[in-house]
Design a protein around this motif. Sequence first.
Motif, mmCIF file in Angstrom:
data_model
loop_
_atom_site.group_PDB
_atom_site.id
_atom_site.type_symbol
_atom_site.label_atom_id
_atom_site.label_comp_id
_atom_site.label_asym_id
_atom_site.label_seq_id
_atom_site.Cartn_x
_atom_site.Cartn_y
_atom_site.Cartn_z
ATOM 1 N N GLU A 145 15.197 0.363 -12.503
ATOM 2 C CA GLU A 145 14.478 -0.711 -11.825
ATOM 3 C C GLU A 145 14.367 -0.418 -10.336
ATOM 4 O O GLU A 145 14.963 0.520 -9.820
ATOM 5 C CB GLU A 145 15.155 -2.059 -12.073
ATOM 6 C CG GLU A 145 16.594 -2.150 -11.653
ATOM 7 C CD GLU A 145 17.230 -3.483 -12.035
ATOM 8 O OE1 GLU A 145 16.720 -4.206 -12.906
ATOM 9 O OE2 GLU A 145 18.252 -3.816 -11.435
ATOM 10 N N ALA A 146 13.558 -1.233 -9.687
ATOM 11 C CA ALA A 146 13.368 -1.136 -8.236
ATOM 12 C C ALA A 146 13.243 -2.563 -7.714
ATOM 13 O O ALA A 146 12.806 -3.466 -8.432
ATOM 14 C CB ALA A 146 12.116 -0.337 -7.906
ATOM 15 N N GLY B 210 0.582 -3.841 -17.332
ATOM 16 C CA GLY B 210 -0.064 -2.765 -16.595
ATOM 17 C C GLY B 210 0.638 -2.622 -15.258
ATOM 18 O O GLY B 210 1.548 -3.394 -14.935
ATOM 19 N N PRO B 211 0.218 -1.676 -14.447
ATOM 20 C CA PRO B 211 0.947 -1.394 -13.205
ATOM 21 C C PRO B 211 0.712 -2.377 -12.068
ATOM 22 O O PRO B 211 1.415 -2.318 -11.062
ATOM 23 C CB PRO B 211 0.461 0.006 -12.824
ATOM 24 C CG PRO B 211 -0.889 0.114 -13.439
ATOM 25 C CD PRO B 211 -0.824 -0.684 -14.709
ATOM 26 N N TRP B 212 -0.255 -3.287 -12.174
ATOM 27 C CA TRP B 212 -0.564 -4.222 -11.085
ATOM 28 C C TRP B 212 -0.358 -5.655 -11.525
ATOM 29 O O TRP B 212 -0.636 -6.021 -12.669
ATOM 30 C CB TRP B 212 -2.018 -4.062 -10.640
ATOM 31 C CG TRP B 212 -2.288 -2.796 -9.908
ATOM 32 C CD1 TRP B 212 -2.742 -1.614 -10.442
ATOM 33 C CD2 TRP B 212 -2.144 -2.562 -8.500
ATOM 34 N NE1 TRP B 212 -2.880 -0.674 -9.456
ATOM 35 C CE2 TRP B 212 -2.519 -1.226 -8.247
ATOM 36 C CE3 TRP B 212 -1.730 -3.358 -7.436
ATOM 37 C CZ2 TRP B 212 -2.491 -0.670 -6.980
ATOM 38 C CZ3 TRP B 212 -1.703 -2.804 -6.174
ATOM 39 C CH2 TRP B 212 -2.084 -1.469 -5.950
ATOM 40 N N GLU C 71 5.935 -1.466 -4.893
ATOM 41 C CA GLU C 71 5.266 -1.725 -3.619
ATOM 42 C C GLU C 71 4.678 -3.126 -3.690
ATOM 43 O O GLU C 71 3.992 -3.473 -4.649
ATOM 44 C CB GLU C 71 4.161 -0.685 -3.391
ATOM 45 C CG GLU C 71 3.492 -0.809 -2.049
ATOM 46 C CD GLU C 71 2.431 0.269 -1.825
ATOM 47 O OE1 GLU C 71 2.057 0.459 -0.659
ATOM 48 O OE2 GLU C 71 1.973 0.890 -2.800
ATOM 49 N N VAL C 72 4.967 -3.944 -2.681
ATOM 50 C CA VAL C 72 4.408 -5.291 -2.585
ATOM 51 C C VAL C 72 3.493 -5.294 -1.374
ATOM 52 O O VAL C 72 3.928 -5.047 -0.256
ATOM 53 C CB VAL C 72 5.506 -6.368 -2.453
ATOM 54 C CG1 VAL C 72 4.881 -7.757 -2.372
ATOM 55 C CG2 VAL C 72 6.489 -6.278 -3.612
ATOM 56 N N TYR D 177 -0.098 -11.781 -2.755
ATOM 57 C CA TYR D 177 0.457 -10.442 -2.675
ATOM 58 C C TYR D 177 0.144 -9.682 -3.958
ATOM 59 O O TYR D 177 0.048 -10.275 -5.037
ATOM 60 C CB TYR D 177 1.979 -10.509 -2.484
ATOM 61 C CG TYR D 177 2.358 -11.108 -1.155
ATOM 62 C CD1 TYR D 177 2.577 -10.302 -0.055
ATOM 63 C CD2 TYR D 177 2.452 -12.485 -0.994
ATOM 64 C CE1 TYR D 177 2.892 -10.846 1.183
ATOM 65 C CE2 TYR D 177 2.775 -13.038 0.235
ATOM 66 C CZ TYR D 177 2.988 -12.213 1.311
ATOM 67 O OH TYR D 177 3.293 -12.752 2.533
ATOM 68 N N ASP D 178 -0.018 -8.374 -3.834
ATOM 69 C CA ASP D 178 -0.236 -7.511 -4.990
ATOM 70 C C ASP D 178 1.020 -6.684 -5.211
ATOM 71 O O ASP D 178 1.526 -6.043 -4.290
ATOM 72 C CB ASP D 178 -1.436 -6.589 -4.760
ATOM 73 C CG ASP D 178 -2.734 -7.369 -4.627
ATOM 74 O OD1 ASP D 178 -2.919 -8.332 -5.387
ATOM 75 O OD2 ASP D 178 -3.555 -7.013 -3.768
#
Length: 172
Positions: free
Chosen positions: A157-158, A122-124, A73-74, A82-83
């Motif tokens: 991947e995504a 990490g996830p972010w 998710e962006v 952007y995160d």
Amino acid sequence: MKPTPYTISITVLVLAIVVLVSVLLAQIRSSAVGKAPYTIGAIVTPTTQMPPGMVMKTFPVPSTEATPTIALEVIHDAMGGYDVHATTTNFSFAPEHLNGLPVAGEGHVHLYIDDHLIIMLGPWYHIDSLTPGPHSIRVGLFNNDHSAYTANGARIEASQELTVPSGNTMAM
């Protein structure tokens, strides 16, 4: 004989130069010792080249293990940029094992922004800014030794395409 203000100034200047040179040399020495075999932010075309020292290996998920997944998710950040949020299942981030032996179910994420590699521990991840126009954002699961997780022969991947409005004047 009493030192003159000129002599004191020269002495202080020479000492300052010696200290600065010592700090600079120590910084150069320490950055060379712990250098990773890849370059953060290096341009990478995954099918043809990898950053210096990094060899593309794969880590097929063992049939005895649950297959990890990743979703991307962006999100536009109200404060700018952007995160990137990488949501995973059957996978744990293990920054303490980076560059270590592969272990099923752990590792890190390779984030590619227009083929620029960034290692996510990490996830972010926050992208400060992007130039106006289209951008390709891709994340993939990687093991501790940077081997790409695969399931049924395909990398896990995504990806997401992002178009930054032309009113944005910030550069990447």
